[in-house]
Design an enzyme around this catalytic site. Structure first.
Site, short mmCIF file in Angstrom:
data_model
loop_
_atom_site.label_atom_id
_atom_site.label_comp_id
_atom_site.label_asym_id
_atom_site.label_seq_id
_atom_site.Cartn_x
_atom_site.Cartn_y
_atom_site.Cartn_z
N ARG A 70 0.78 -1.23 0.00
CA ARG A 70 0.00 0.00 0.00
C ARG A 70 0.82 1.29 0.00
O ARG A 70 0.45 2.27 -0.60
CB ARG A 70 -0.79 0.01 1.28
CG ARG A 70 -2.24 0.12 1.39
CD ARG A 70 -3.11 0.78 0.51
NE ARG A 70 -4.12 -0.04 -0.09
CZ ARG A 70 -5.15 -0.56 0.55
NH1 ARG A 70 -5.32 -0.37 1.81
NH2 ARG A 70 -6.01 -1.28 -0.11
N ASP A 71 1.91 1.28 0.72
CA ASP A 71 2.40 2.56 1.19
C ASP A 71 3.64 3.14 0.52
O ASP A 71 3.84 4.34 0.54
CB ASP A 71 2.69 2.47 2.69
CG ASP A 71 1.40 2.46 3.46
OD1 ASP A 71 1.33 1.78 4.48
OD2 ASP A 71 0.45 3.12 3.02
#
Lengths: 488, 106
Positions: free
Chosen positions: B62-63
């Site tokens: 995700r990040d």
């Protein structure tokens, strides 16, 4: 609390503004107030509810609040604390089976250059010899599995696939007898479907297909020149002149007595004009519905559709969609089955966790009785999930479904076309990316444009002749299967 | 409904459910949008309290990119704004070739 617009698409038709919510699959018409509120929520800051209403003039505060709440109710606006799109654990009890696809043979009397079963992109391991025909015993075991696993479902489907399906007519006949017997014993109803290249349709076979109300899908690529480019015998001779009289005989026999016969066109590089192909197959040959699907292949094959051909395909679909809308406006059925199926999904507001029914309500069975998510995987060892004698391996099935859940496909999270696409065909993803759980990223722009076209057509039909949409209240019965199906 | 007119069947079902069965309305919207700072595939680097990735509330993918591109969080990734504008040049499509992203030495 901060609220923002959820993933959606707004569009205009007939001077009205509509919105399609990716969270719910709802299609709504917006008035000016709800448009303004939705626009405000679509900014990066969103709105801080209910504080944002403080600055609204007294006379509009109530209507704005009302519009806001309606937007939340439709899934068009949501709070930042709404839970994420997650793949919820599958229920402990198995899904009921609705359909088995029996690969009754992996042999074919044609040698189509793009075939995924035999071509360069085949999944099957050529070094391992497989039984060329499904035995009647394996077919009966598959049908036993279907009836036992069907739970409380009343209407079951048996689909025959190949290879060239009719090369193993004996097993098909035995399966139909046995399935009809099991249906009588269990109080269920069973229907049959098959896909064929039409080369072996003779009078007796046609009578059999009519008698048992088979849904028949014929693989045919258009007029002679287009069809014969890829759909050839092993000698290289085109098959059009062989199949055409047989198809005409089938259509004549089915008319009024059997189910609609669908044409299934595989599109390759250098394809003919879509509307012309449709007119040939629908108006001249007499198919009731025509479905188109781009060939499944890795991109380097010389028959694969390059990007500019996909643009041309969209223009062709757009032109044919205009004809469909014109027909629907006059309450007539048009046979463009890709659009018909899409409109049915938009009407019902489907919001799919999985792109298709593979491994859910449907499984494929190989000639040897191996169970796969669908017919497209049956000749490969990828994703085998049991055997008809020992049953479905529920652990493998659950793993496959978990990996294929739309929540696992991060690019899908921000896409408005997600409710009906859910990442697209597992088999296509497997061929392209080596991973059935991957979203089909090469097709995203195309699918979004196609979905937008479908929404536009849906709204225009709703404005011009809303009664037409009643025919989508039940599942569409136009074609046996279409768009993403059956490329044999 | 005064401001929205349900057109398709799902919209009509939601409009009905909203009035008398809020739970049903929720069930009609079982799929949802992501909750996290990234909506795209972004190869990741986070670990949970045990040093693994199993316990993270979001997929690790995700990040990374979001920290690189837009996030103020002082993360252990190169930033695109000032110091490493071409860090991901070798990685045209993160989904395909995220492993091409190179190490950098400040």
């Amino acid at each position: 609390m901060i609220y923002r617009a959820a993933i959606h698409r707004t569009f205009e038709a007939g001077g009205q503004t509509f919105a399609y919510s990716a969270a719910s699959g709802a299609v709504v018409a917006l008035d000016e107030t709800s448009q303004a509120v939705l626009q405000r929520c679509a900014t990066a800051d969103g709105v801080d509810h209910p504080r944002w209403l403080d600055s609204a003039p007294d006379e509009t505060r109530l209507t704005q609040r009302e519009a806001f709440e309606e937007l939340v109710g439709m899934g068009l606006v949501r709070s930042e604390f709404e839970p994420a799109l997650t793949a919820d654990p599958l229920p402990e009890s198995a899904f009921p089976l609705q359909t088995v696809v029996l690969n009754v043979t992996n042999k074919c009397n044609l040698s189509c250059s793009y075939c995924y079963e035999f071509g360069e992109d085949r999944l099957s391991d050529a070094t391992r010899a497989r039984a060329p025909r499904m035995s009647e015993e394996t077919a009966r075991a598959s049908l036993d599995m279907l009836f036992e696993k069907s739970g409380r479902l009343r209407d079951l489907t048996v689909t025959f696939f190949g290879g060239e399906t009719l090369l193993n007519l004996d097993t098909i006949r035995a399966s139909v007898d046995y399935a009809e017997q099991r249906a009588r014993e269990t109080g269920k109803r069973v229907s049959f479907a098959l896909t064929t290249n039409a080369t072996l349709l003779d009078e007796a076979t046609i009578a059999f297909l009519v008698e048992h109300r088979f849904g028949v899908n014929i693989s045919i690529d258009g007029a002679q020149g287009d069809h014969d480019r890829h759909r050839t015998f092993k000698s290289g001779k085109g098959s059009y002149s062989v199949v055409l009289p047989r198809i005409r005989a089938l259509l004549a026999a089915m008319r009024g007595r059997g189910r609609p016969v669908g044409a299934r066109v595989t599109l390759t590089r250098g394809m003919a004009d879509i509307a012309e192909t449709y007119r040939h197959l629908h108006d001249e040959v007499g198919f009731e519905s025509v479905g188109f699907a781009p060939v499944t292949s890795s991109s380097e094959r010389d028959f694969a559709l390059p990007a500019e051909e996909m643009d041309r395909l969209l223009r062709g679909f757009t032109a044919l969609a205009e004809e469909y809308v014109a027909a629907a406006t006059q309450d007539r059925q048009h046979g463009f089955s890709n659009l018909h199926d899409l409109l049915g999904e938009l009407h019902r507001g489907v919001s799919k966790a999985h792109p298709c029914g593979a491994a859910l309500g449907l499984v494929g069975v190989s000639t040897e009785g191996q169970i796969s998510p669908c017919h497209r995987f049956v000749e490969s060892d990828a994703h085998v999930m049991g055997d008809v004698k020992t049953g479905i391996d529920e652990k493998l099935r659950a793993e496959f479904l978990h990996a294929g859940h739309v929540a696992q496909k991060i690019p899908c999270h921000s896409c408005f076309a997600r409710p009906h696409c859910a990442g697209g065909c597992y088999h296509e993803a497997h061929v392209r990316y080596g991973d059935a759980g991957s979203p089909n990223l090469h097709a995203c722009d195309w699918i979004r444009a196609w979905t937008a076209l479908g929404l536009d057509c849906y709204a225009r039909i709703w404005l011009a002749n809303p009664g037409y949409l009643d025919r989508f209240e039940e599942r569409p019965k136009l074609a046996v299967r279409s768009s993403s199906e059956t490329q044999a | 409904m005064n401001h929205l007119r349900p057109i398709n069947r799902k919209a009509a079902a939601l409009a009905r459910a909203r009035l008398d069965q809020p739970g049903a309305a929720r069930a009609l919207m079982l799929v949802d949008t992501p909750y996290g700072c990234s909506t795209q595939f972004a190869p990741g680097w986070e670990v949970d309290s045990s040093g693994g990735t199993y316990g993270l509330c979001q997929p690790i993918e995700r990040d990374l990119y979001d920290c690189y591109h837009s996030c103020y969080w002082p993360a252990q990734v190169p930033d695109s704004l000032t110091n490493f504008p071409s860090w991901t040049k070798t990685c045209g499509s993160p989904v395909q070739d995220w492993s091409q992203v190179d190490l950098v030495f400040p």
